[in-house]
Design a protein around this motif. Structure first.
Motif, short mmCIF file in Angstrom:
data_model
loop_
_atom_site.label_atom_id
_atom_site.label_comp_id
_atom_site.label_asym_id
_atom_site.label_seq_id
_atom_site.Cartn_x
_atom_site.Cartn_y
_atom_site.Cartn_z
N ILE A 120 0.83 -1.21 0.00
CA ILE A 120 0.00 0.00 0.00
C ILE A 120 0.87 1.25 0.00
CG2 ILE A 120 -1.67 1.35 1.32
CD1 ILE A 120 -2.88 -1.26 2.31
N PHE A 121 1.91 1.26 0.82
CA PHE A 121 2.77 2.44 0.93
C PHE A 121 3.46 2.75 -0.39
CE2 PHE A 121 6.98 4.26 1.82
CZ PHE A 121 6.61 5.43 2.48
N ILE A 122 4.05 1.74 -1.01
CA ILE A 122 4.74 1.95 -2.28
C ILE A 122 3.76 2.46 -3.33
CG2 ILE A 122 5.93 0.78 -4.18
CD1 ILE A 122 7.24 -1.03 -2.06
N ARG A 123 2.56 1.90 -3.36
CA ARG A 123 1.56 2.34 -4.34
C ARG A 123 1.16 3.80 -4.10
NH1 ARG A 123 -4.24 -0.27 -3.82
NH2 ARG A 123 -4.15 1.19 -2.06
N GLU A 124 0.92 4.16 -2.84
CA GLU A 124 0.49 5.52 -2.51
C GLU A 124 1.59 6.54 -2.83
OE1 GLU A 124 -2.34 6.68 -1.57
OE2 GLU A 124 -3.48 5.00 -0.76
N VAL A 125 2.81 6.23 -2.44
CA VAL A 125 3.90 7.19 -2.64
C VAL A 125 4.22 7.34 -4.12
CG1 VAL A 125 6.32 7.71 -2.15
CG2 VAL A 125 4.87 6.75 -0.36
N SER A 126 4.18 6.26 -4.87
CA SER A 126 4.52 6.31 -6.30
C SER A 126 3.63 7.28 -7.06
CB SER A 126 4.41 4.91 -6.91
OG SER A 126 5.36 4.04 -6.31
N SER A 127 2.41 7.50 -6.58
CA SER A 127 1.48 8.40 -7.27
C SER A 127 1.59 9.85 -6.81
CB SER A 127 0.04 7.92 -7.08
OG SER A 127 -0.32 7.97 -5.70
N THR A 128 2.32 10.08 -5.72
CA THR A 128 2.41 11.45 -5.18
C THR A 128 3.85 11.95 -5.03
OG1 THR A 128 2.44 10.62 -2.88
CG2 THR A 128 0.28 11.11 -3.85
N LEU A 129 4.84 11.12 -5.34
CA LEU A 129 6.24 11.45 -5.05
C LEU A 129 6.73 12.64 -5.87
CD1 LEU A 129 8.81 10.47 -3.51
CD2 LEU A 129 9.40 9.19 -5.57
N SER A 130 7.36 13.57 -5.18
CA SER A 130 7.96 14.71 -5.87
C SER A 130 9.35 14.32 -6.38
CB SER A 130 8.07 15.91 -4.93
OG SER A 130 8.88 15.60 -3.80
N LEU A 131 9.80 14.98 -7.42
CA LEU A 131 11.05 14.61 -8.09
C LEU A 131 12.25 14.73 -7.15
CD1 LEU A 131 12.20 13.71 -10.81
CD2 LEU A 131 12.54 16.13 -11.38
N GLU A 132 12.21 15.69 -6.23
CA GLU A 132 13.34 15.93 -5.35
C GLU A 132 13.63 14.76 -4.41
OE1 GLU A 132 12.43 18.75 -1.95
OE2 GLU A 132 10.62 18.97 -3.18
N HIS A 133 12.60 13.92 -4.14
CA HIS A 133 12.77 12.80 -3.22
C HIS A 133 12.87 11.45 -3.94
CE1 HIS A 133 12.29 15.37 0.19
NE2 HIS A 133 11.05 15.70 -0.10
N LYS A 134 13.07 11.49 -5.24
CA LYS A 134 13.09 10.25 -6.04
C LYS A 134 14.19 9.30 -5.60
CE LYS A 134 13.44 8.59 -10.81
NZ LYS A 134 13.61 8.99 -12.25
N MET A 135 15.40 9.84 -5.35
CA MET A 135 16.53 8.97 -5.03
C MET A 135 16.39 8.34 -3.65
SD MET A 135 19.15 8.00 -6.77
CE MET A 135 19.43 6.32 -6.19
N SER A 136 16.02 9.14 -2.67
CA SER A 136 15.88 8.58 -1.32
C SER A 136 14.76 7.55 -1.27
CB SER A 136 15.61 9.70 -0.30
OG SER A 136 14.35 10.30 -0.51
#
Length: 398
Positions: A120-136
């Motif tokens: 659930i977490f990976i699915r939720e974040v993948s749809s809202t993640l900002s580019l600046e936090h992509k690497m972390s």
């Protein structure tokens, strides 16, 4: 549930872990009738992994990558509650029955819920993640996948134990779990959170060093499990493969570590000696962990690495010296733990007792009354944890 309330629960679990640890040390001095040492040890280790580290990482990564409302209501609050119920269930069942029906039920409940959370977490974040936090987030996502992989081993322990007893396969499964928890879930999640803190402070983590380090770490973590099997004394080729994977892991860690150190000024460590010490204890400990893994591939040292006191020293070194130190570092940076005089004293007691405990464990055969010293040091460490816990404040960060 707020960020601070979730962390308070995790720290409460850590205090209980410390109390149980002191009791286990006391049992070496004075056996307690009707108490099974191995049963209590199961409660201690499960609560350390799942009650302290897992719950702290759970709250921190949800806070870091999702809007504040996700911690306060809905599915993530329910998942947190189920995980804590499972922790409490293991706490009250393991000391009395060891691995039996109800303790296995609560362990399975935690494992299944953790897997659901990861998806659930990976699915939720993948749809809202900002580019600046992509690497972390790449590190955190990999950490969750490796956590799910590690959770497959406990499900096989029951059938293997029932059919083969505590055979080599039984212990290989335990080491499988430990390897992908320590070198997978814990390490990748904490590196991800450290990179996230740099990103929050304006650092671009899309560096070649970080990308190369990530790839090397991820590729090597799978064959590095070989290092946890060398106590079976396999053919020399397995020592070579284990050594190569350890070397690749070490290079990957050095790459990421160099980037973090190069940009450490963004973390404002100069404002606090405690922050600097926690930061460097984490860096040096995880580095030492990877060096020791490489050394364990040398046949002459492989058996020594699996001596009981060395295994305990290693597990505590990583869990307390790296994982807990960096979790404390993050909590101080977020101002959840206030750096009062008592908190600073608590950190010094905790770290000082940790260092001396490691030395006593490694040289236990040469130290008279080492069991007494280990008990006293456990009490000092507990006092440090309680002092730090007392300074965990409820502040509004959301």
């Amino acid at each position: 549930m707020s960020l601070t309330k979730g962390i308070h629960i995790a720290i409460f679990n850590l205090v209980i872990v410390g109390i149980i640890g002191c009791f286990l040390r006391y049992m070496f001095l004075q056996p307690v009738s009707l108490v099974n040492y191995s049963y209590v040890l199961h409660a201690h280790s499960h609560l350390a992994f799942l009650g302290w580290v897992f719950m702290a990482l759970y709250v921190l990564i949800v806070y870091a990558y999702l809007p504040s409302g996700f911690l306060k209501a809905g599915k993530f609050l329910i998942i947190f509650a189920v995980l804590q119920i499972a922790n409490l269930g293991m706490l009250v069942t393991f000391p009395f029955m060891g691995y039996a029906l109800w303790s296995i039920v609560f362990s399975a409940l935690h494992a299944i819920t953790a897997m659901i959370f990861a998806w659930i977490f990976i699915r939720e974040v993948s749809s809202t993640l900002s580019l600046e936090h992509k690497m972390s987030f790449l590190f955190v996502k990999s950490a969750l996948v490796l956590m799910v992989l590690s959770n497959l081993a406990p499900f096989a322990l029951g059938p293997i134990s029932a059919t083969q007893g505590k055979s080599d396969l039984y212990y290989l499964l335990i080491y499988f779990y430990l390897h992908f928890q320590y070198n997978g879930w814990f390490t990748f999640a904490l590196l991800g959170l450290m990179l996230w803190q740099l990103e929050v402070n304006g650092v671009n983590t899309g560096s070649r060093l970080v990308k190369v380090g990530f790839v090397l770490k991820l590729i090597a973590v799978f064959p590095a499990y070989i290092l946890s099997t060398l106590w079976t004394e396999p053919d020399m080729v397995w020592y070579v493969l284990g050594g190569l994977s350890a070397a690749v892991q070490l290079v990957g860690l050095v790459a990421v570590g160099c980037f973090v150190v190069q940009n450490m000024t963004a973390l404002s460590l100069q404002n606090s000696s405690v922050l600097r010490v926690l930061f460097w204890v984490g860096i040096l400990t995880v580095g030492l962990q990877h060096v020791l893994m490489l050394l364990s591939a040398i046949p002459a040292l492989a058996n020594l690495a699996f001596a009981r006191n060395i295994v305990i020293a290693y597990l505590h070194m990583v869990l307390l010296g790296f994982v807990t130190a960096w979790l404390f570092f993050t909590l101080v940076k977020l101002q959840i733990i206030q750096l009062t005089l008592s908190a600073k004293a608590g950190f010094w007691l905790f770290l000082g007792a940790l260092v001396v405990t490691e030395l006593v464990l490694v040289f236990q055969g040469y130290i008279e009354s080492s069991t007494h010293w280990l008990f006293y040091l456990a009490l000092v460490q507990l006092c440090g944890i309680v002092s730090v816990a007392y300074n965990a404040k409820s502040i509004k960060l959301e």
